[in-house]
Scaffold this motif. Structure first.
Motif, PDB file in Angstrom:
ATOM      1  N   GLN A  18     123.154  85.727 -23.832  1.00 22.54           N
ATOM      2  CA  GLN A  18     123.232  84.346 -23.412  1.00 22.54           C
ATOM      3  C   GLN A  18     123.366  84.205 -21.819  1.00 22.54           C
ATOM      4  OE1 GLN A  18     123.436  81.319 -26.111  1.00 22.54           O
ATOM      5  NE2 GLN A  18     122.337  83.280 -26.529  1.00 22.54           N
ATOM      6  N   ILE A  19     122.405  83.511 -21.297  1.00 22.80           N
ATOM      7  CA  ILE A  19     122.162  83.526 -19.672  1.00 22.80           C
ATOM      8  C   ILE A  19     122.567  82.069 -19.282  1.00 22.80           C
ATOM      9  CG2 ILE A  19     120.332  83.380 -17.931  1.00 22.80           C
ATOM     10  CD1 ILE A  19     120.952  86.180 -19.466  1.00 22.80           C
ATOM     11  N   GLY A  20     123.553  82.331 -18.294  1.00 24.67           N
ATOM     12  CA  GLY A  20     124.074  81.106 -17.648  1.00 24.67           C
ATOM     13  C   GLY A  20     124.033  80.792 -16.215  1.00 24.67           C
ATOM     14  N   LEU A  21     124.613  79.673 -15.874  1.00 21.91           N
ATOM     15  CA  LEU A  21     124.729  79.421 -14.461  1.00 21.91           C
ATOM     16  C   LEU A  21     126.071  78.742 -13.883  1.00 21.91           C
ATOM     17  CD1 LEU A  21     122.769  78.959 -12.004  1.00 21.91           C
ATOM     18  CD2 LEU A  21     122.610  76.491 -12.677  1.00 21.91           C
ATOM     19  N   TRP A  22     126.489  79.086 -13.175  1.00 18.27           N
ATOM     20  CA  TRP A  22     127.696  78.611 -12.563  1.00 18.27           C
ATOM     21  C   TRP A  22     127.729  77.366 -11.843  1.00 18.27           C
ATOM     22  CZ3 TRP A  22     130.409  82.606 -14.503  1.00 18.27           C
ATOM     23  CH2 TRP A  22     131.982  82.699 -14.226  1.00 18.27           C
ATOM     24  N   GLN A  23     128.594  76.286 -12.224  1.00 14.69           N
ATOM     25  CA  GLN A  23     128.349  74.828 -11.666  1.00 14.69           C
ATOM     26  C   GLN A  23     129.754  74.798 -10.770  1.00 14.69           C
ATOM     27  OE1 GLN A  23     125.276  74.054 -13.652  1.00 14.69           O
ATOM     28  NE2 GLN A  23     126.143  72.780 -12.267  1.00 14.69           N
ATOM     29  N   GLY A  24     129.455  74.729  -9.353  1.00 16.75           N
ATOM     30  CA  GLY A  24     130.628  74.322  -8.356  1.00 16.75           C
ATOM     31  C   GLY A  24     130.573  73.001  -7.777  1.00 16.75           C
ATOM     32  N   LEU A  25     129.398  72.266  -7.785  1.00 21.13           N
ATOM     33  CA  LEU A  25     129.143  71.256  -7.106  1.00 21.13           C
ATOM     34  C   LEU A  25     130.197  70.080  -7.555  1.00 21.13           C
ATOM     35  CD1 LEU A  25     125.443  71.294  -6.534  1.00 21.13           C
ATOM     36  CD2 LEU A  25     126.857  71.646  -4.943  1.00 21.13           C
ATOM     37  N   THR A  26     130.537  69.982  -8.685  1.00 24.62           N
ATOM     38  CA  THR A  26     131.745  69.341  -8.826  1.00 24.62           C
ATOM     39  C   THR A  26     131.280  67.826  -9.667  1.00 24.62           C
ATOM     40  OG1 THR A  26     132.315  68.045  -6.866  1.00 24.62           O
ATOM     41  CG2 THR A  26     133.316  70.229  -7.256  1.00 24.62           C
ATOM     42  N   LEU A 241     122.567  78.276  -4.602  1.00 27.68           N
ATOM     43  CA  LEU A 241     121.004  77.858  -4.948  1.00 27.68           C
ATOM     44  C   LEU A 241     120.764  76.717  -3.999  1.00 27.68           C
ATOM     45  CD1 LEU A 241     120.819  78.420  -8.638  1.00 27.68           C
ATOM     46  CD2 LEU A 241     120.009  79.752  -7.035  1.00 27.68           C
ATOM     47  N   LEU A 242     121.542  75.865  -3.951  1.00 34.61           N
ATOM     48  CA  LEU A 242     121.292  74.481  -3.144  1.00 34.61           C
ATOM     49  C   LEU A 242     121.417  74.617  -1.630  1.00 34.61           C
ATOM     50  CD1 LEU A 242     121.027  71.507  -2.845  1.00 34.61           C
ATOM     51  CD2 LEU A 242     123.168  71.245  -2.688  1.00 34.61           C
ATOM     52  N   ALA A 243     122.274  75.614  -1.222  1.00 41.09           N
ATOM     53  CA  ALA A 243     122.232  76.099   0.080  1.00 41.09           C
ATOM     54  C   ALA A 243     120.992  76.943   0.760  1.00 41.09           C
ATOM     55  CB  ALA A 243     123.458  76.970   0.484  1.00 41.09           C
ATOM     56  N   SER A 244     120.763  77.762  -0.296  1.00 38.56           N
ATOM     57  CA  SER A 244     119.396  78.665  -0.130  1.00 38.56           C
ATOM     58  C   SER A 244     118.212  77.785   0.045  1.00 38.56           C
ATOM     59  CB  SER A 244     119.502  79.835  -1.138  1.00 38.56           C
ATOM     60  OG  SER A 244     118.317  80.457  -0.971  1.00 38.56           O
ATOM     61  N   ALA A 245     117.874  76.664  -1.059  1.00 43.83           N
ATOM     62  CA  ALA A 245     116.723  76.196  -1.106  1.00 43.83           C
ATOM     63  C   ALA A 245     116.766  75.241   0.296  1.00 43.83           C
ATOM     64  CB  ALA A 245     116.905  75.334  -2.298  1.00 43.83           C
ATOM     65  N   CYS A 246     117.757  74.763   0.672  1.00 46.65           N
ATOM     66  CA  CYS A 246     117.826  73.999   2.006  1.00 46.65           C
ATOM     67  C   CYS A 246     117.384  74.680   3.285  1.00 46.65           C
ATOM     68  CB  CYS A 246     119.108  73.029   2.143  1.00 46.65           C
ATOM     69  SG  CYS A 246     119.813  71.965   0.855  1.00 46.65           S
ATOM     70  N   GLU A 247     117.854  75.776   3.093  1.00 47.87           N
ATOM     71  CA  GLU A 247     117.468  76.766   4.467  1.00 47.87           C
ATOM     72  C   GLU A 247     116.096  77.240   4.158  1.00 47.87           C
ATOM     73  OE1 GLU A 247     120.270  79.969   3.884  1.00 47.87           O
ATOM     74  OE2 GLU A 247     121.881  78.714   4.447  1.00 47.87           O
ATOM     75  N   LYS A 248     115.642  77.452   3.272  1.00 47.94           N
ATOM     76  CA  LYS A 248     113.855  77.938   2.896  1.00 47.94           C
ATOM     77  C   LYS A 248     113.133  76.619   3.421  1.00 47.94           C
ATOM     78  CE  LYS A 248     114.815  81.545  -0.443  1.00 47.94           C
ATOM     79  NZ  LYS A 248     114.819  81.778  -1.773  1.00 47.94           N
ATOM     80  N   GLN A 249     113.649  75.294   2.945  1.00 50.26           N
ATOM     81  CA  GLN A 249     112.848  74.198   3.126  1.00 50.26           C
ATOM     82  C   GLN A 249     112.486  73.980   4.722  1.00 50.26           C
ATOM     83  OE1 GLN A 249     111.088  72.589   1.057  1.00 50.26           O
ATOM     84  NE2 GLN A 249     110.643  70.774   2.121  1.00 50.26           N
ATOM     85  N   LEU A 250     113.969  74.291   5.389  1.00 51.94           N
ATOM     86  CA  LEU A 250     114.018  74.035   7.053  1.00 51.94           C
ATOM     87  C   LEU A 250     112.962  74.875   7.430  1.00 51.94           C
ATOM     88  CD1 LEU A 250     114.844  72.225   9.092  1.00 51.94           C
ATOM     89  CD2 LEU A 250     116.813  73.747   9.291  1.00 51.94           C
ATOM     90  N   ALA A 251     113.382  76.135   7.136  1.00 52.63           N
ATOM     91  CA  ALA A 251     112.424  77.442   7.605  1.00 52.63           C
ATOM     92  C   ALA A 251     110.791  77.047   7.284  1.00 52.63           C
ATOM     93  CB  ALA A 251     112.709  78.687   7.092  1.00 52.63           C
ATOM     94  N   ALA A 252     110.316  76.530   6.353  1.00 50.79           N
ATOM     95  CA  ALA A 252     109.059  76.406   5.693  1.00 50.79           C
ATOM     96  C   ALA A 252     108.532  75.288   6.786  1.00 50.79           C
ATOM     97  CB  ALA A 252     108.922  75.919   4.439  1.00 50.79           C
ATOM     98  N   PHE A 253     109.294  74.163   6.967  1.00 53.43           N
ATOM     99  CA  PHE A 253     108.968  73.195   7.930  1.00 53.43           C
ATOM    100  C   PHE A 253     108.431  73.694   9.286  1.00 53.43           C
ATOM    101  CE2 PHE A 253     109.963  70.415  11.291  1.00 53.43           C
ATOM    102  CZ  PHE A 253     108.836  69.292  11.264  1.00 53.43           C
TER     103      PHE A 253
END
Length: 268
Positions: A18-26, A241-253
């Motif tokens: 079973q593959i899961g994901l941690w939820q910390g965004l509350t 994952l959110l922090a990484s995606a935000c950083e990648k989006q800014l770098a891509a711009f």
């Protein structure tokens, strides 16, 4: 009508990974988004994420009708909070920092109704029994509870076989970060002695017929853990994952060149 079937517990019994994901965004909103992505389970964290019981309840609601089984981790394994989380509707709990057979025995009792345990009989007013619409909830609830405990210290490893031998323990999660720290490798859970201890723990857990679990954001390492016998594996944390995606989006711009010509209909 019995208590709802615990599909996660059934999967562990059948030996399915079973593959899961941690939820910390509350927030329930974040859980709802993640629950639609196809993970087998979501760990709703009340230990390190700043969630209180009403927030955990909201996050449970966001996942309860999805294909992703909601698991909750309380900040500590005490009877009073376990009782509340079970009444909220959670059927699977992951309890941190378990280090002895006696502690594990108390957790088993906290999740079961008498005479097998000490769970308070108050589900008639709770979501767990669909507010008394499940007439035989009390008689069937125990069978659908899945108790996972975290072993994440040298003391926990020393007691691992005694913990894993207990009836009522369905799986044992090895906490790599805390284990590494306790072994003298703070922040270095990839160190060879730590990895060797994890692999050995998986073997010992499976020898008792229980399911080993772990968390890593490294996909290749997650695959190795699967090969070593891990059965429930979290492969990421929503916050990271959110922090990484935000950083990648800014770098891509900053790296992008202006588009030329038609851009099509779907630009977002």
């Amino acid at each position: 009508m019995p208590a709802p079937k615990n599909t996660f517990k059934q999967a562990l019994k059948e030996g399915r990974v079973q593959i899961g994901l941690w939820q910390g965004l509350t927030t329930g909103y974040a859980v709802e988004i993640c629950a639609g992505t196809g993970y087998d389970w979501l760990l709703i964290d009340g230990e390190h994420a700043p969630s209180d019981i009403p927030m955990l309840s909201e996050q449970y609601q966001a996942a309860m009708h999805s294909k992703s089984h909601p698991i909750v981790r309380p900040p500590i394994g005490e009877t009073w909070i376990i009782k509340k989380l079970l009444d909220v509707g959670f059927q699977t709990l992951l309890i941190p920092m378990v280090e002895s057979r006696e502690q594990a025995e108390a957790l088993v009792k906290a999740t079961r109704y008498p005479p097998h345990g000490v769970r308070g009989v108050g589900a008639a007013m709770a979501r767990a029994s669909d507010y008394s619409r499940i007439p035989d909830y009390l008689e069937t609830a125990n069978e659908e509870i899945c108790l996972l405990v975290q072993v994440e210290s040298r003391a926990g490893l020393a007691a691992l076989d005694e913990i894993a031998a207990l009836d009522g323990i369905d799986g044992i999660f090895i906490g790599p970060a805390d284990l590494a720290a306790d072994m003298g490798y703070l922040g270095r859970s990839g160190s060879e002695p730590v990895q060797a201890a994890i692999a050995d723990a998986f073997t010992r857990i499976r020898a008792h017929g229980k399911a080993p679990g772990i968390l890593t954001g490294d996909a290749a390492l997650a695959k190795r853990y699967e090969q070593q016998g891990a059965q429930f594996i979290a492969i990421g944390i929503d916050v990271m994952l959110l922090a990484s995606a935000c950083e990648k989006q800014l770098a891509a711009f900053h790296a992008a060149k202006p588009v030329e010509g038609p851009v099509g209909d779907k630009v977002y």
